[in-house]
Design an enzyme around this catalytic site. Structure first.
Site, short mmCIF file in Angstrom:
data_model
loop_
_atom_site.label_atom_id
_atom_site.label_comp_id
_atom_site.label_asym_id
_atom_site.label_seq_id
_atom_site.Cartn_x
_atom_site.Cartn_y
_atom_site.Cartn_z
CG ASP A 126 -4.03 -5.72 -0.08
OD1 ASP A 126 -4.78 -4.91 -0.63
OD2 ASP A 126 -4.27 -5.91 1.10
CE LYS B 32 1.95 3.51 5.98
NZ LYS B 32 1.44 2.40 4.46
CG HIS C 29 -1.48 -1.53 1.82
ND1 HIS C 29 -2.03 -1.90 2.36
CD2 HIS C 29 -2.59 -1.89 0.68
CE1 HIS C 29 -2.78 -2.60 2.51
NE2 HIS C 29 -2.79 -3.10 1.07
CE1 TYR D 252 0.36 1.85 9.31
CE2 TYR D 252 -0.60 0.32 10.02
CZ TYR D 252 -1.34 1.21 9.26
OH TYR D 252 -1.62 0.25 8.38
#
Length: 182
Positions: free
Chosen positions: A169, A71, A61, A131
């Protein structure tokens, strides 16, 4: 705390100090002042936590600029393979992937800069993954790469017949067909 450089510019492995005794362990997962003194100056604005079972593969992603996100990722429980792909066209490592095992035991973090696709596979029975992001989620800017694109050469360490991947996905394009603007 120790900062370990990878072969990809700006992609850093962070090894926080972990204090273990008979009660368990303690580690400081983030301290803005301490990270800033180490030139990690991201202004994190959103924290996310996911829980997944063995075999789950999430990703790859990313969000298009100007909504891209750096991140700071870590595992709170369990073990994963964390993987990224450099989507920065002007980078010497454009199109290269990198993966690392992150676990509760090793306590490692990965600082993923803006301009990278990110994903992970779950190797333990269950994982709790955390995250921080330096930009808010933007649905319209959300994009992805097909997790099993053979040109990315990512070893998720999950047998194909045991992989659990979301419908969304599975629809992501191969790297060569993906949209990115970094």
């Amino acid at each position: 705390m120790e900062i370990l450089k990878t072969d990809i510019k700006d992609l850093l492995i962070i090894k926080p100090n972990k204090f273990v005794d008979s009660r368990g362990f303690f580690l400081e997962s983030y301290n803005k002042e301490r990270y800033y003194t180490l030139d990690i100056v991201n202004e994190f604005v959103q924290d996310n936590v996911s829980c997944s079972q063995y075999g789950v593969i999430r990703g790859l992603h990313y969000q298009l600029a100007p909504y891209s996100q750096a991140k700071l990722v870590q595992v709170l429980k369990g073990k994963i393979i964390d993987a990224v792909v450099d989507l920065r066209r002007d980078s010497d490592t454009f199109g290269k992937s990198f993966s690392i095992e992150l676990s509760q035991e090793n306590g490692l973090q990965l600082l993923v800069p803006r301009g990278f696709a990110h994903g992970f596979s779950v190797l333990s029975n269950e994982v709790i993954f955390s995250y921080k992001c330096d930009n808010l989620y933007n649905k319209e800017a959300e994009r992805g790469l097909l997790y099993n694109d053979p040109n990315l050469n990512i070893n998720w360490q999950i047998p194909t017949n045991e992989a659990i991947v979301s419908e969304k996905d599975l629809l992501h394009p191969h790297f060569k067909d993906a949209e990115y603007n970094f």
